[in-house]
Motif scaffolding. Structure first.
Motif, PDB file in Angstrom:
ATOM      1  N   ALA A 172       0.825  -1.205   0.000  1.00 29.01           N
ATOM      2  CA  ALA A 172       0.000   0.000   0.000  1.00 29.01           C
ATOM      3  C   ALA A 172       0.862   1.258   0.000  1.00 29.01           C
ATOM      4  O   ALA A 172       0.539   2.254  -0.659  1.00 29.01           O
ATOM      5  CB  ALA A 172      -0.935  -0.006   1.209  1.00 29.01           C
ATOM      6  N   LEU A 173       1.976   1.223   0.737  1.00 26.44           N
ATOM      7  CA  LEU A 173       2.885   2.361   0.766  1.00 26.44           C
ATOM      8  C   LEU A 173       3.558   2.561  -0.592  1.00 26.44           C
ATOM      9  O   LEU A 173       3.674   3.689  -1.087  1.00 26.44           O
ATOM     10  CB  LEU A 173       3.947   2.153   1.845  1.00 26.44           C
ATOM     11  CG  LEU A 173       3.493   2.318   3.298  1.00 26.44           C
ATOM     12  CD1 LEU A 173       4.513   1.724   4.248  1.00 26.44           C
ATOM     13  CD2 LEU A 173       3.257   3.794   3.621  1.00 26.44           C
ATOM     14  N   ALA A 174       4.007   1.453  -1.190  1.00 35.27           N
ATOM     15  CA  ALA A 174       4.693   1.534  -2.475  1.00 35.27           C
ATOM     16  C   ALA A 174       3.788   2.147  -3.540  1.00 35.27           C
ATOM     17  O   ALA A 174       4.258   2.899  -4.408  1.00 35.27           O
ATOM     18  CB  ALA A 174       5.165   0.150  -2.904  1.00 35.27           C
ATOM     19  N   ALA A 175       2.491   1.838  -3.480  1.00 33.03           N
ATOM     20  CA  ALA A 175       1.550   2.394  -4.462  1.00 33.03           C
ATOM     21  C   ALA A 175       1.444   3.913  -4.338  1.00 33.03           C
ATOM     22  O   ALA A 175       1.068   4.586  -5.299  1.00 33.03           O
ATOM     23  CB  ALA A 175       0.174   1.755  -4.277  1.00 33.03           C
ATOM     24  N   GLN A 176       1.800   4.450  -3.161  1.00 31.88           N
ATOM     25  CA  GLN A 176       1.779   5.896  -2.948  1.00 31.88           C
ATOM     26  C   GLN A 176       3.171   6.508  -3.055  1.00 31.88           C
ATOM     27  O   GLN A 176       3.357   7.698  -2.803  1.00 31.88           O
ATOM     28  CB  GLN A 176       1.197   6.209  -1.557  1.00 31.88           C
ATOM     29  CG  GLN A 176      -0.237   5.763  -1.351  1.00 31.88           C
ATOM     30  CD  GLN A 176      -1.209   6.515  -2.232  1.00 31.88           C
ATOM     31  OE1 GLN A 176      -1.052   7.709  -2.475  1.00 31.88           O
ATOM     32  NE2 GLN A 176      -2.226   5.818  -2.727  1.00 31.88           N
ATOM     33  N   GLY A 177       4.160   5.669  -3.388  1.00 35.16           N
ATOM     34  CA  GLY A 177       5.524   6.150  -3.500  1.00 35.16           C
ATOM     35  C   GLY A 177       6.157   6.479  -2.166  1.00 35.16           C
ATOM     36  O   GLY A 177       7.011   7.372  -2.072  1.00 35.16           O
ATOM     37  N   LEU A 178       5.749   5.759  -1.115  1.00 29.77           N
ATOM     38  CA  LEU A 178       6.219   6.041   0.239  1.00 29.77           C
ATOM     39  C   LEU A 178       6.962   4.856   0.835  1.00 29.77           C
ATOM     40  O   LEU A 178       6.768   3.710   0.423  1.00 29.77           O
ATOM     41  CB  LEU A 178       5.027   6.376   1.152  1.00 29.77           C
ATOM     42  CG  LEU A 178       4.173   7.588   0.777  1.00 29.77           C
ATOM     43  CD1 LEU A 178       2.964   7.657   1.696  1.00 29.77           C
ATOM     44  CD2 LEU A 178       4.986   8.869   0.858  1.00 29.77           C
ATOM     45  N   ARG A 179       7.793   5.158   1.822  1.00 31.68           N
ATOM     46  CA  ARG A 179       8.391   4.136   2.669  1.00 31.68           C
ATOM     47  C   ARG A 179       7.699   4.171   4.027  1.00 31.68           C
ATOM     48  O   ARG A 179       7.076   5.158   4.403  1.00 31.68           O
ATOM     49  CB  ARG A 179       9.894   4.375   2.829  1.00 31.68           C
ATOM     50  CG  ARG A 179      10.683   4.167   1.540  1.00 31.68           C
ATOM     51  CD  ARG A 179      12.179   4.250   1.788  1.00 31.68           C
ATOM     52  NE  ARG A 179      12.595   5.585   2.195  1.00 31.68           N
ATOM     53  CZ  ARG A 179      13.841   5.912   2.529  1.00 31.68           C
ATOM     54  NH1 ARG A 179      14.789   4.967   2.536  1.00 31.68           N
ATOM     55  NH2 ARG A 179      14.152   7.153   2.873  1.00 31.68           N
ATOM     56  N   ALA A 180       7.826   3.084   4.776  1.00 30.54           N
ATOM     57  CA  ALA A 180       7.169   3.009   6.079  1.00 30.54           C
ATOM     58  C   ALA A 180       7.737   4.075   7.014  1.00 30.54           C
ATOM     59  O   ALA A 180       8.938   4.079   7.282  1.00 30.54           O
ATOM     60  CB  ALA A 180       7.365   1.620   6.685  1.00 30.54           C
ATOM     61  N   PRO A 181       6.898   4.968   7.533  1.00 31.72           N
ATOM     62  CA  PRO A 181       7.377   6.060   8.388  1.00 31.72           C
ATOM     63  C   PRO A 181       7.588   5.610   9.841  1.00 31.72           C
ATOM     64  O   PRO A 181       6.931   6.099  10.770  1.00 31.72           O
ATOM     65  CB  PRO A 181       6.261   7.098   8.269  1.00 31.72           C
ATOM     66  CG  PRO A 181       5.031   6.288   8.050  1.00 31.72           C
ATOM     67  CD  PRO A 181       5.454   5.101   7.221  1.00 31.72           C
TER      68      PRO A 181
END
Length: 292
Positions: A132-141
């Motif tokens: 889900a994070l990858a789909a938003q271009g994010l890494r786990a915060p």
């Protein structure tokens, strides 16, 4: 609704779990988000808790590119050298995932409402938080989470039918994300100062379990989120292994520092035991004993 209290022997290893105390600064002081569990929940139905839940297999196996910090750093921050690195990382991911699932908030992430909805939809489909994070271009915060305590359910449980090994984290709630209950696991989401939450409990307006009571008592000793987060970083997570017993027909739960607890060094200021009387758990000395 009073908690169902039984001194029940439980078998098996406690289930790895994570929970997050979401915090924000408000005119009345520091506030924490509390969720009312669905009344039909098998565990703590109707009780007000912090967002959280069990470690899921999808929380394991995160690659380095999915994380904002090194895996070994996360294990060191938990102060659990015997915990496998993958499990330690998974606990941070479980904390983030459960908070997003239950109240639609992802600490440490800059996401608009549409992005949060899209992530929750992927999680509902059984996808991992990493996906889900990858789909938003994010890494786990993970840097948004600070370990606060570790609670391990005793073999003689009082208010649950399962054993849990729960890591409590504290985190600042993003100002641009609105917490909303999911109408599945939780039926209400409310921001309360720790003092107000404990007062409502004392007045019989809400139900709390012992970990929430004692955690709120500690949160009440802080007035601002920054100060609390810094104190948590400096102190490190407290290990809490409650030891229950019955005394003259009254259930007593002792915590480190109590004369009846096997660990004589206290891990917090304030009361070191709760007694089940008047249909609830309360300390000797009443509500005043829980407040600074």
């Amino acid at each position: 609704m009073a908690l169902d209290i039984h001194l029940t022997a439980l078998d098996g290893a406690p289930l790895p779990s994570a929970t997050v105390m979401l915090l924000r600064d408000a005119p009345a002081g520091l506030e924490v988000l509390m969720m009312r569990r669905h009344g039909d929940s098998a565990e703590l139905g109707g009780v007000y808790v912090f967002p959280g839940g069990k470690l899921d297999p999808t929380d394991l196996g995160a690659a380095a590119q999915h994380l904002d910090r090194e895996a070994e750093h996360l294990r060191a921050e938990l102060a659990e050298p015997d915990t496998p690195v993958d499990t330690a990382v998974g606990l941070y991911l479980a904390a983030l995932r459960e908070t997003l699932e239950e109240c639609g908030v992802l600490p440490g992430a800059q996401l608009d409402a549409a992005g949060l909805v899209a992530m929750r939809h992927r999680l509902a489909e059984g996808r991992s938080l990493m996906d889900a994070l990858a789909a938003q271009g994010l890494r786990a915060p993970t840097a948004s989470l600070v370990p606060w305590s570790r609670w391990i359910t005793p073999r003689l449980a009082s208010v649950t039918r399962k054993r849990f090994d729960t890591r409590f984290f504290v985190a600042r709630a993003p100002a641009d994300q609105d917490a909303q209950h999911d109408d599945h696991e939780a039926t209400e989401a409310v921001w309360l100062t720790p003092h107000e939450a404990l007062q409502r409990y004392w007045d019989g307006a809400i139900d709390l379990a012992p970990p929430q009571i004692m955690s709120l008592s500690q949160l009440a000793r802080h007035t601002q989120v920054d100060g609390l987060l810094e104190a948590a970083r400096q102190a490190g997570p407290a290990l809490v292994q409650p030891e229950p017993h019955d005394h003259e027909g009254v259930r007593v739960i002792c915590y480190p520092g109590d004369v009846r607890h096997s660990v004589r060094e206290p891990v917090w200021d304030g009361p070191t035991r709760l007694l089940h009387r008047n249909g609830r758990f309360e300390p000797e000395g009443g509500l005043a004993a829980l407040l600074p």
